[in-house]
Design a protein around this motif. Structure first.
Motif, PDB file in Angstrom:
ATOM      1  N   LYS A   1       0.836  -1.200   0.000  1.00  0.00           N
ATOM      2  CA  LYS A   1       0.000   0.000   0.000  1.00  0.00           C
ATOM      3  C   LYS A   1       0.872   1.253   0.000  1.00  0.00           C
ATOM      4  O   LYS A   1       2.056   1.204   0.313  1.00  0.00           O
ATOM      5  CB  LYS A   1      -0.935  -0.027   1.197  1.00  0.00           C
ATOM      6  CG  LYS A   1      -1.798  -1.300   1.194  1.00  0.00           C
ATOM      7  CD  LYS A   1      -2.968  -1.249   2.121  1.00  0.00           C
ATOM      8  CE  LYS A   1      -3.787  -2.534   1.996  1.00  0.00           C
ATOM      9  NZ  LYS A   1      -5.028  -2.493   2.775  1.00  0.00           N
ATOM     10  N   ASN A   2       0.261   2.366  -0.344  1.00  0.00           N
ATOM     11  CA  ASN A   2       0.988   3.621  -0.468  1.00  0.00           C
ATOM     12  C   ASN A   2       0.757   4.530   0.735  1.00  0.00           C
ATOM     13  O   ASN A   2      -0.231   4.387   1.462  1.00  0.00           O
ATOM     14  CB  ASN A   2       0.590   4.349  -1.749  1.00  0.00           C
ATOM     15  CG  ASN A   2       1.079   3.624  -2.991  1.00  0.00           C
ATOM     16  OD1 ASN A   2       2.165   3.051  -2.987  1.00  0.00           O
ATOM     17  ND2 ASN A   2       0.281   3.630  -4.043  1.00  0.00           N
ATOM     18  N   PHE A   3       1.673   5.484   0.905  1.00  0.00           N
ATOM     19  CA  PHE A   3       1.593   6.380   2.055  1.00  0.00           C
ATOM     20  C   PHE A   3       2.221   7.718   1.709  1.00  0.00           C
ATOM     21  O   PHE A   3       3.002   7.841   0.764  1.00  0.00           O
ATOM     22  CB  PHE A   3       2.330   5.768   3.254  1.00  0.00           C
ATOM     23  CG  PHE A   3       3.835   5.817   3.113  1.00  0.00           C
ATOM     24  CD1 PHE A   3       4.572   6.842   3.687  1.00  0.00           C
ATOM     25  CD2 PHE A   3       4.513   4.842   2.386  1.00  0.00           C
ATOM     26  CE1 PHE A   3       5.949   6.898   3.538  1.00  0.00           C
ATOM     27  CE2 PHE A   3       5.884   4.886   2.241  1.00  0.00           C
ATOM     28  CZ  PHE A   3       6.610   5.920   2.820  1.00  0.00           C
ATOM     29  N   TYR A   4       1.861   8.727   2.510  1.00  0.00           N
ATOM     30  CA  TYR A   4       2.579   9.996   2.554  1.00  0.00           C
ATOM     31  C   TYR A   4       3.191  10.123   3.948  1.00  0.00           C
ATOM     32  O   TYR A   4       2.577   9.683   4.939  1.00  0.00           O
ATOM     33  CB  TYR A   4       1.651  11.195   2.340  1.00  0.00           C
ATOM     34  CG  TYR A   4       1.077  11.347   0.955  1.00  0.00           C
ATOM     35  CD1 TYR A   4       1.604  10.682  -0.145  1.00  0.00           C
ATOM     36  CD2 TYR A   4      -0.023  12.178   0.749  1.00  0.00           C
ATOM     37  CE1 TYR A   4       1.069  10.851  -1.402  1.00  0.00           C
ATOM     38  CE2 TYR A   4      -0.570  12.349  -0.509  1.00  0.00           C
ATOM     39  CZ  TYR A   4      -0.023  11.675  -1.576  1.00  0.00           C
ATOM     40  OH  TYR A   4      -0.573  11.846  -2.827  1.00  0.00           O
ATOM     41  N   PHE A   5       4.359  10.729   4.006  1.00  0.00           N
ATOM     42  CA  PHE A   5       4.950  11.056   5.302  1.00  0.00           C
ATOM     43  C   PHE A   5       4.765  12.557   5.514  1.00  0.00           C
ATOM     44  O   PHE A   5       5.215  13.374   4.701  1.00  0.00           O
ATOM     45  CB  PHE A   5       6.437  10.705   5.345  1.00  0.00           C
ATOM     46  CG  PHE A   5       7.026  10.817   6.718  1.00  0.00           C
ATOM     47  CD1 PHE A   5       7.016   9.737   7.590  1.00  0.00           C
ATOM     48  CD2 PHE A   5       7.582  12.014   7.157  1.00  0.00           C
ATOM     49  CE1 PHE A   5       7.550   9.837   8.870  1.00  0.00           C
ATOM     50  CE2 PHE A   5       8.106  12.131   8.431  1.00  0.00           C
ATOM     51  CZ  PHE A   5       8.094  11.042   9.287  1.00  0.00           C
ATOM     52  N   ILE A   6       4.069  12.903   6.592  1.00  0.00           N
ATOM     53  CA  ILE A   6       3.715  14.300   6.845  1.00  0.00           C
ATOM     54  C   ILE A   6       4.419  14.778   8.107  1.00  0.00           C
ATOM     55  O   ILE A   6       4.184  14.258   9.200  1.00  0.00           O
ATOM     56  CB  ILE A   6       2.191  14.471   6.983  1.00  0.00           C
ATOM     57  CG1 ILE A   6       1.513  14.035   5.677  1.00  0.00           C
ATOM     58  CG2 ILE A   6       1.834  15.910   7.327  1.00  0.00           C
ATOM     59  CD1 ILE A   6       0.015  13.985   5.753  1.00  0.00           C
ATOM     60  N   ARG A   7       5.294  15.731   7.931  1.00  0.00           N
ATOM     61  CA  ARG A   7       6.006  16.327   9.066  1.00  0.00           C
ATOM     62  C   ARG A   7       5.182  17.508   9.555  1.00  0.00           C
ATOM     63  O   ARG A   7       5.079  18.537   8.892  1.00  0.00           O
ATOM     64  CB  ARG A   7       7.400  16.756   8.615  1.00  0.00           C
ATOM     65  CG  ARG A   7       8.180  17.564   9.591  1.00  0.00           C
ATOM     66  CD  ARG A   7       8.584  16.772  10.834  1.00  0.00           C
ATOM     67  NE  ARG A   7       9.737  17.426  11.427  1.00  0.00           N
ATOM     68  CZ  ARG A   7       9.697  18.563  12.106  1.00  0.00           C
ATOM     69  NH1 ARG A   7       8.548  19.178  12.291  1.00  0.00           N
ATOM     70  NH2 ARG A   7      10.798  19.089  12.597  1.00  0.00           N
ATOM     71  N   SER A   8       4.511  17.330  10.694  1.00  0.00           N
ATOM     72  CA  SER A   8       3.636  18.369  11.229  1.00  0.00           C
ATOM     73  C   SER A   8       4.411  19.328  12.134  1.00  0.00           C
ATOM     74  O   SER A   8       5.604  19.174  12.366  1.00  0.00           O
ATOM     75  CB  SER A   8       2.485  17.718  12.013  1.00  0.00           C
ATOM     76  OG  SER A   8       2.994  17.027  13.138  1.00  0.00           O
ATOM     77  N   LYS A   9       3.709  20.318  12.635  1.00  0.00           N
ATOM     78  CA  LYS A   9       4.235  21.286  13.604  1.00  0.00           C
ATOM     79  C   LYS A   9       5.461  22.050  13.089  1.00  0.00           C
ATOM     80  O   LYS A   9       6.372  22.388  13.843  1.00  0.00           O
ATOM     81  CB  LYS A   9       4.553  20.596  14.936  1.00  0.00           C
ATOM     82  CG  LYS A   9       3.347  19.876  15.533  1.00  0.00           C
ATOM     83  CD  LYS A   9       3.631  19.309  16.908  1.00  0.00           C
ATOM     84  CE  LYS A   9       2.420  18.579  17.473  1.00  0.00           C
ATOM     85  NZ  LYS A   9       2.637  18.015  18.818  1.00  0.00           N
ATOM     86  N   ILE A  10       5.465  22.338  11.782  1.00  0.00           N
ATOM     87  CA  ILE A  10       6.552  23.143  11.214  1.00  0.00           C
ATOM     88  C   ILE A  10       6.568  24.535  11.822  1.00  0.00           C
ATOM     89  O   ILE A  10       7.603  25.194  11.910  1.00  0.00           O
ATOM     90  CB  ILE A  10       6.404  23.209   9.676  1.00  0.00           C
ATOM     91  CG1 ILE A  10       6.679  21.826   9.070  1.00  0.00           C
ATOM     92  CG2 ILE A  10       7.337  24.230   9.067  1.00  0.00           C
ATOM     93  CD1 ILE A  10       8.090  21.334   9.260  1.00  0.00           C
ATOM     94  N   ASP A  11       5.380  24.988  12.286  1.00  0.00           N
ATOM     95  CA  ASP A  11       5.326  26.304  12.920  1.00  0.00           C
ATOM     96  C   ASP A  11       6.182  26.342  14.185  1.00  0.00           C
ATOM     97  O   ASP A  11       6.733  27.396  14.538  1.00  0.00           O
ATOM     98  CB  ASP A  11       3.880  26.679  13.248  1.00  0.00           C
ATOM     99  CG  ASP A  11       3.131  25.556  13.938  1.00  0.00           C
ATOM    100  OD1 ASP A  11       3.339  24.382  13.571  1.00  0.00           O
ATOM    101  OD2 ASP A  11       2.326  25.833  14.839  1.00  0.00           O
ATOM    102  N   ASN A  12       6.342  25.206  14.874  1.00  0.00           N
ATOM    103  CA  ASN A  12       7.217  25.159  16.046  1.00  0.00           C
ATOM    104  C   ASN A  12       8.676  25.347  15.650  1.00  0.00           C
ATOM    105  O   ASN A  12       9.443  26.014  16.354  1.00  0.00           O
ATOM    106  CB  ASN A  12       7.058  23.823  16.787  1.00  0.00           C
ATOM    107  CG  ASN A  12       5.730  23.722  17.509  1.00  0.00           C
ATOM    108  OD1 ASN A  12       5.018  24.718  17.664  1.00  0.00           O
ATOM    109  ND2 ASN A  12       5.376  22.522  17.935  1.00  0.00           N
ATOM    110  N   ASP A  13       9.073  24.772  14.524  1.00  0.00           N
ATOM    111  CA  ASP A  13      10.438  24.979  14.019  1.00  0.00           C
ATOM    112  C   ASP A  13      10.648  26.444  13.675  1.00  0.00           C
ATOM    113  O   ASP A  13      11.712  27.014  13.948  1.00  0.00           O
ATOM    114  CB  ASP A  13      10.666  24.120  12.780  1.00  0.00           C
ATOM    115  CG  ASP A  13      10.570  22.641  13.073  1.00  0.00           C
ATOM    116  OD1 ASP A  13      11.606  22.025  13.369  1.00  0.00           O
ATOM    117  OD2 ASP A  13       9.453  22.099  13.015  1.00  0.00           O
TER     118      ASP A  13
END
Length: 397
Positions: A158-170
């Motif tokens: 199966k397929n997926f996306y990897f989502i890096r959240s909380k970029i606003d914290n960076d």
């Protein structure tokens, strides 16, 4: 010599088994063309599971529930929102309807790698097999658990996306340290994630950087556009994706072309052991069922047009005004007979049930597709419905 060709075998087993063929003929004799048409529609409906399940997974605290609320346009305190908080709030897989695609479900999964849900049991307990697509949410860095999720998803094919959240914290951390958060810094984060995925054996991972609280920055638009594009390549989505642009309409046509061949094959299947008068009746039923299915997939039924009009903020009558085809009215045996007669003379070997059925359905699909395109083009003046980039692309078509 004397054996069945591979095509003959594929026709025999491609759609109806022997018992179903007998039932089809029997149902025609009892209920006529309308009964056969209904059976064809039901069979096509069985092939299309009308639910599409997207799993939102990752470690506890990565922002999965908040992500789902953002995708659905809800704040955490609104009715129907996924529960969020500083402590563990998701204790079992919970489905939430996607706002634009009613048959799509975003599943909020409990955090992986906890005492309650250790990684060695997590995929089995979460029933990973049930999901069609995965979104892995990570808030800080690529973890060992993230990579284990990736490997299990790929093992299942199966397929997926990897989502890096909380970029606003960076963003905030860099600013507090006296550094500017620019595109270069963003690419450093992206490259770090991609490199970790590649080292884990994923050569071309799809990575998106987002803030759950700002849909106008970072990769939100790219994420939504990419998801839409990828869903278009999944057969089961052909009749549940709304016609948001011409690309979707044309992709549906491409997928439905396969159904044209399939339905023509049924005509040959049923006619192979024809009872006098029954084969023709079944052909008419097949054509009626096929055309009704096609117009539903292409969003030309009243309910689909109304939903599109509501989204565009336009009266549904304006959309219906650009539609010009008798195929949206009642599909009667008389209409089908006229269509059959109109194509029979243009086909060499017109006695072939396969050829006549194929040509009628192919022409009907082209006509319905053109009308679906007209509907989409009728709302191109609404900048609130399409992005500026989409408008340029659609007008060029």
């Amino acid at each position: 010599m004397g054996g069945e060709s591979s095509r003959d075998q594929s026709l025999k087993y491609s759609f109806f088994n022997e018992e179903e063929q007998k039932m089809l003929k029997s149902d025609y004799e009892r209920g006529g063309v309308e009964q056969v048409a209904r059976l064809i529609q039901n069979k096509l409906g069985d092939l299309d599971n009308t639910e599409f399940n997207i799993a939102v997974t990752g470690e506890c605290g990565s922002g999965k529930s908040t992500f789902i609320n953002t995708m659905r346009g809800l704040h955490s305190d609104e009715e129907g929102a996924a529960e969020t908080g500083m402590v563990v709030t998701t204790m079992e897989p919970t489905p939430y309807r996607h706002p634009n695609f009613p048959s799509f479900y975003l599943w909020d999964l409990p955090g992986c790698g906890t005492n309650r849900f250790p990684m060695n049991k997590y995929p089995r307990e979460m029933k990973f097999e049930r999901y069609d697509f995965f979104l892995i949410i990570s808030s800080i860095r690529v973890t060992v658990n993230d990579l284990k999720l990736v490997k299990e998803i790929k093992r299942l094919g199966k397929n997926f996306y990897f989502i890096r959240s909380k970029i606003d914290n960076d963003f905030r951390s860099l600013r507090e340290g006296g550094r500017k958060f620019n595109e270069e810094e963003l690419e450093k984060i992206r490259n770090y994630v991609v490199r970790n995925m590649q080292e884990a054996g994923i050569p071309s991972p799809r990575v998106f950087l987002i803030s759950n609280f700002d849909l106008n920055q970072f990769d939100w638009k790219w994420l939504n556009d990419s998801l839409e594009d990828d869903l278009l390549n999944i057969n089961k989505c052909v009749h549940i994706l709304p016609n948001l642009n011409l690309k979707i309409v044309d992709k549906k046509r491409e997928k439905l072309k396969i159904r044209v061949w399939m339905l023509a094959s049924i005509s040959e299947e049923v006619g192979a052991e024809a009872v006098p008068g029954v084969s023709l009746g079944c052909d008419i039923g097949i054509l009626i069922g096929g055309i009704i299915h096609f117009r539903k997939c292409l969003g030309l039924e009243d309910a689909s047009l109304q939903a599109l009009a509501n989204r565009a903020g336009k009266p549904v009558e304006d959309l219906k005004a650009v539609v010009n085809t008798p195929l949206l009215g009642e599909i009667t045996p008389d209409l089908i007979t006229k269509l059959q007669c109109s194509v029979a003379g243009s086909i060499c070997g017109a006695g072939s049930s396969f050829l006549v059925t194929y040509k009628v359905l192919n022409d009907a699909l082209d006509e319905l597709t053109e009308n679906a395109r007209r509907v989409v083009k009728s709302i191109l003046d609404l900048s609130t419905f399409f992005s500026e980039e989409e408008l340029k692309q659609l007008k060029s078509n």
